[in-house]
Design an enzyme around this catalytic site. Structure first.
Site, short mmCIF file in Angstrom:
data_model
loop_
_atom_site.label_atom_id
_atom_site.label_comp_id
_atom_site.label_asym_id
_atom_site.label_seq_id
_atom_site.Cartn_x
_atom_site.Cartn_y
_atom_site.Cartn_z
N ASN A 9 0.87 -1.18 0.00
CA ASN A 9 0.00 0.00 0.00
C ASN A 9 0.90 1.22 0.00
O ASN A 9 1.52 1.53 1.00
CB ASN A 9 -0.89 -0.03 1.26
N TRP A 10 0.95 1.88 -1.15
CA TRP A 10 1.89 3.01 -1.29
C TRP A 10 1.36 4.29 -0.64
O TRP A 10 2.09 5.27 -0.58
CB TRP A 10 2.19 3.26 -2.77
N LYS A 11 0.09 4.28 -0.24
CA LYS A 11 -0.52 5.46 0.41
C LYS A 11 -0.29 6.70 -0.47
O LYS A 11 -0.31 6.58 -1.69
CB LYS A 11 0.04 5.60 1.83
N HIS A 94 -9.20 1.09 5.25
CA HIS A 94 -7.90 1.31 5.88
C HIS A 94 -8.05 2.23 7.09
O HIS A 94 -8.85 3.17 7.07
CB HIS A 94 -6.91 1.91 4.88
N GLU A 96 -6.40 4.61 8.12
CA GLU A 96 -6.21 6.05 7.85
C GLU A 96 -7.47 6.65 7.25
O GLU A 96 -7.80 7.81 7.51
CB GLU A 96 -4.98 6.24 6.93
N GLU A 166 -4.90 -4.98 10.55
CA GLU A 166 -3.83 -4.01 10.76
C GLU A 166 -4.06 -3.29 12.09
O GLU A 166 -4.84 -2.33 12.15
CB GLU A 166 -3.81 -2.98 9.62
N GLY A 172 3.11 2.15 10.77
CA GLY A 172 4.05 3.26 10.61
C GLY A 172 4.79 3.61 11.89
O GLY A 172 5.44 4.65 11.96
N SER A 212 4.03 -2.31 10.16
CA SER A 212 5.49 -2.36 10.33
C SER A 212 6.11 -3.71 9.94
O SER A 212 7.06 -4.16 10.58
CB SER A 212 5.88 -1.98 11.76
N GLY A 233 3.22 -1.18 4.16
CA GLY A 233 3.24 0.25 3.89
C GLY A 233 4.64 0.72 3.53
O GLY A 233 5.11 0.53 2.40
N GLY A 234 5.34 1.30 4.50
CA GLY A 234 6.64 1.91 4.25
C GLY A 234 7.63 1.03 3.50
O GLY A 234 8.32 1.51 2.58
#
Ligand code: 13P
Length: 249
Positions: A9-11, A94, A96, A166, A172, A212, A233-234
């Site tokens: 997920n590149w957000k 998600h 967010e 999640e 993150g 993470s 994610g990251g």
């Protein structure tokens, strides 16, 4: 048989040039794997990403969509628009989106229904906040998120659903759920689905862990019986890290 999945997920990261470069790098470096590999760039770069993965087994996902067919919803994207550019799967729910954009279980139930009606596959995200875990409320919170958004669906809908657990406190933050915590929750999720539907539905749904996940911890988390892969994610923003995570499955 449920599939193994590693999804990135590149957000809100990567401009067009960066998207093209990362996709090309991933296509070049993708290892042999039985897992499904997916990436979710931002909306404006989806078409380029779809073009970029054509020669590979990588699937491109959207990060969100609106529940309405079309109409006066400035700034929103419909299911048909996604399908029209070659998208088959959409991430919904998600944390967010829930935390910063007011997406409630009710809104998510509508989005899930629209996506499935349109034959999109849904990657449904959910998970508890730190306070829920501290107060021991995490199982009931997760159960209510599943129940409110998904459990009115007919059994047949579940072949088009992937779950991504999640825990918000692990997203993150560098703090990962331990493999044991992930397994404990994933087993609970599978049992909750078996109770609401039946064992076959529960056994066949892929449940991903997100929060993470890094090259250093992926293999151990993925080794757990009820963890069918990860939503990253990251660490999905660098080809070498994402490939290392894929190698952990
Ligand atoms: P991180 O891997 O950066 O913690 O993000 C997880 C996530 O939110 C994926 O959807």
């Amino acid at each position: 048989m449920r599939s193994k999945i590693v999804a990135g997920n590149w957000k809100m990261n990567k401009n067009l040039a960066e998207t093209k470069a990362l996709i090309a790098d991933l296509v070049a470096k993708l290892p042999e794997t039985n897992a499904e590999v997916m990436v979710a760039p931002t909306f404006v770069n989806l078409t380029n990403a779809v073009d970029g993965v054509k020669s590979s087994k990588i699937e491109v996902l959207a990060q969100n969509m609106h529940f309405a067919e079309s109409g006066a919803y400035t700034g929103e994207i419909s299911a048909d628009m996604l399908i029209n550019i070659g998208i088959n799967t959409v991430i919904l729910g998600h944390s967010e989106r829930r935390a910063y954009f007011g997406e409630t279980d009710d809104i998510l139930a509508k989005k899930v229904k629209t996506a499935l009606d349109k034959n999109l596959r849904v990657m449904f995200c959910f998970g508890e906040e730190l306070e829920d875990r501290k107060s021991g409320n995490h199982f009931s919170l997760v159960e209510s998120q599943l129940k409110n958004a998904l459990f009115s669906l007919p059994e047949s809908a579940w072949s088009n659903i992937v779950l991504a657990y999640e825990p918000v406190w692990a997203i993150g933050t560098g703090e990962t759920a331990s493999p044991e915590q992930a397994q404990e929750m994933h087993a609970f999720i599978r049992k909750t689905i078996a109770d609401a539907y039946n064992a076959e539905v529960a056994d066949n749904v892929s449940i991903l862990y997100g929060g993470s996940v890094k090259p250093a911890n992926a293999k151990e988390i993925f080794s757990k019986e009820d963890v069918d892969g990860g939503l990253i994610g990251g660490a999905a923003l660098a080809a070498d890290d994402f490939v290392a995570i894929i190698n952990g499955i």
